[in-house]
Write a protein that holds these residues in place. Sequence first.
Motif, PDB file in Angstrom:
ATOM      1  N   ASP A 151      64.370 -33.208 -35.737  1.00  0.00           N
ATOM      2  CA  ASP A 151      65.414 -33.600 -34.984  1.00  0.00           C
ATOM      3  C   ASP A 151      66.171 -34.782 -35.444  1.00  0.00           C
ATOM      4  OD1 ASP A 151      65.125 -31.721 -32.935  1.00  0.00           O
ATOM      5  OD2 ASP A 151      63.899 -33.064 -31.785  1.00  0.00           O
ATOM      6  N   MET A 152      65.546 -35.554 -36.104  1.00  0.00           N
ATOM      7  CA  MET A 152      65.958 -36.612 -36.924  1.00  0.00           C
ATOM      8  C   MET A 152      67.110 -36.205 -37.928  1.00  0.00           C
ATOM      9  SD  MET A 152      62.649 -39.371 -37.422  1.00  0.00           S
ATOM     10  CE  MET A 152      63.531 -40.376 -38.408  1.00  0.00           C
ATOM     11  N   TYR A 153      66.509 -35.089 -38.683  1.00  0.00           N
ATOM     12  CA  TYR A 153      67.353 -34.522 -39.794  1.00  0.00           C
ATOM     13  C   TYR A 153      68.509 -34.131 -39.295  1.00  0.00           C
ATOM     14  CZ  TYR A 153      69.061 -31.162 -43.072  1.00  0.00           C
ATOM     15  OH  TYR A 153      69.905 -30.445 -43.922  1.00  0.00           O
ATOM     16  N   ILE A 154      68.522 -33.071 -38.126  1.00  0.00           N
ATOM     17  CA  ILE A 154      69.673 -32.614 -37.460  1.00  0.00           C
ATOM     18  C   ILE A 154      70.839 -33.564 -36.826  1.00  0.00           C
ATOM     19  CG2 ILE A 154      70.672 -31.131 -35.528  1.00  0.00           C
ATOM     20  CD1 ILE A 154      67.661 -29.576 -35.675  1.00  0.00           C
ATOM     21  N   ALA A 155      70.070 -34.695 -36.166  1.00  0.00           N
ATOM     22  CA  ALA A 155      71.149 -35.484 -35.538  1.00  0.00           C
ATOM     23  C   ALA A 155      71.824 -36.181 -36.877  1.00  0.00           C
ATOM     24  CB  ALA A 155      70.039 -36.618 -34.978  1.00  0.00           C
ATOM     25  N   ALA A 156      71.117 -36.859 -37.992  1.00  0.00           N
ATOM     26  CA  ALA A 156      71.737 -37.657 -39.036  1.00  0.00           C
ATOM     27  C   ALA A 156      72.778 -36.621 -39.791  1.00  0.00           C
ATOM     28  CB  ALA A 156      70.677 -37.993 -39.882  1.00  0.00           C
TER      29      ALA A 156
END
Length: 491
Positions: free
Chosen positions: A50-55
């Motif tokens: 999720d961190m990767y997708i959000a960033a």
Amino acid sequence: MANEAKEISTTAKGGRLNWLRPSHEHTAFSATLLLMTSTVLSRIIGLVRDMYIAATFGAGVNTDAYNVAFYLPEWINYFLVGGAASIAFVTILSRYHERGEHEEGERALSIILNMMLVVMGTAIVAAEFLAPWYTRIYFAPGSVQSVLCTQMTRILLPAQLFFFAGGVLASVLLVRKQFSYQAVTPLIYNVGIIVGGVLLGRAMGIQSLALGALGGAIAGPFLLNAIGVTRAGIRYRPVLDLKHPGLREWVRLSVPLMLGVTIVTMDTYILSFVVRHSVGAISLIGYAKRLITAPIAILGQTAGAASMPFFASLYSQGKFKEFAANVNRAVSKVIAASLLLTALLTSLAVPAIDLVLRRRAFTTGDARATAVYFGIFALSLALWSAQAIYARAFYAAGETMTPMVAGTIVTVLSLPIYFALFQWFGLSGAAWASNAAILVHTIALAFLLHRRGWVRMWGRDAGGLEFGEIGRAVLAAGVAFAAVTALLHWS
């Protein structure tokens, strides 16, 4: 507790963690410990995802399309196999196992697997053609969101075949009290999504995540369980027999799961549909919902998955008092733990979400809004966790109709609440509607079990809930919330 201590002592004396071996036959305690460890690792990987997708993609057109692309494949899984293939199979195979009819159990497994692969394969081919019409439910025809969503939906649809087959194979291992393969499969699936994005993100954009999800479904839920079943000596048979009693029993158990809808399954879809006209709203609610599913999975779903084979075994053997006591003990402990965790999550929501998600394409405003929705969802953690165990108590008893009828009624009656609260209070109102719906759903399941006399909610002689432990957890949660809030305020 004595048995648990003995098991830990035996493991220590052995000089190795025997309970991590794939072929190890687990107790309820070691199974819960293993699955909880696995779930924590899986959610950490999911958080990285999720961190990767959000960033990389933020919260907007691309991520709205990505989130919605999962819905049609999940609907096919839900409405054709009840979304829980392993649950029905565990109940059926437990009966064969208790009677010592292992070969007939293998035959039933092959027949049901072959039959449903044909049915699901046909449905998936049809859905590939109908995907553009599906996306119009959420997005304007021809829009960027609609085109992206259609493309990713078509990539994700075949994954449901592998999820279903993997769920069927996993049930064989669960009946044998072997949980190691189930513990690893979600790790592989989440890693697959990240790998797809990292390797193909520059060339394919957000569609790379969908391709990674397909690869993860093949490698994790399907391939790993297939290896486990093969190592266990289970033989697959390319056979169809529409008159086989195992197939008929599976249909009897699964049809209510297919026809009924519960707020547990529909909540995310309802939320997305209600807020669909606000760009980025699906993504913001989605981030908050996925983050809160981590503690729900660690507590409720882990305990439910680990307990299900033992519930089914006790009920099959006619040990109804032990069955009720085990259900109530599991519910009481998971509620107590959930209340303590809720206090921590609600008090830390703002700084935690800001730390985890705010970077690059995900702005400060996005992080603050997500924290609000996350904090609201966290208040229902105990309810989501408890209903997972209550539902499995029904399934272990071979009863799927009652919980599905009750769930469908609750879901239908909840729909106007979602729309009304969203109209009055915006996205926060929709989040509160989700909490109200799961409250009614959980109470309904507990009441129906109590009324049937299967699992009494109160009465010491009847093995009711441990209200003393729950009360102490409420008090401790209140103190913890006040302490953490004060610490953050003065820091």
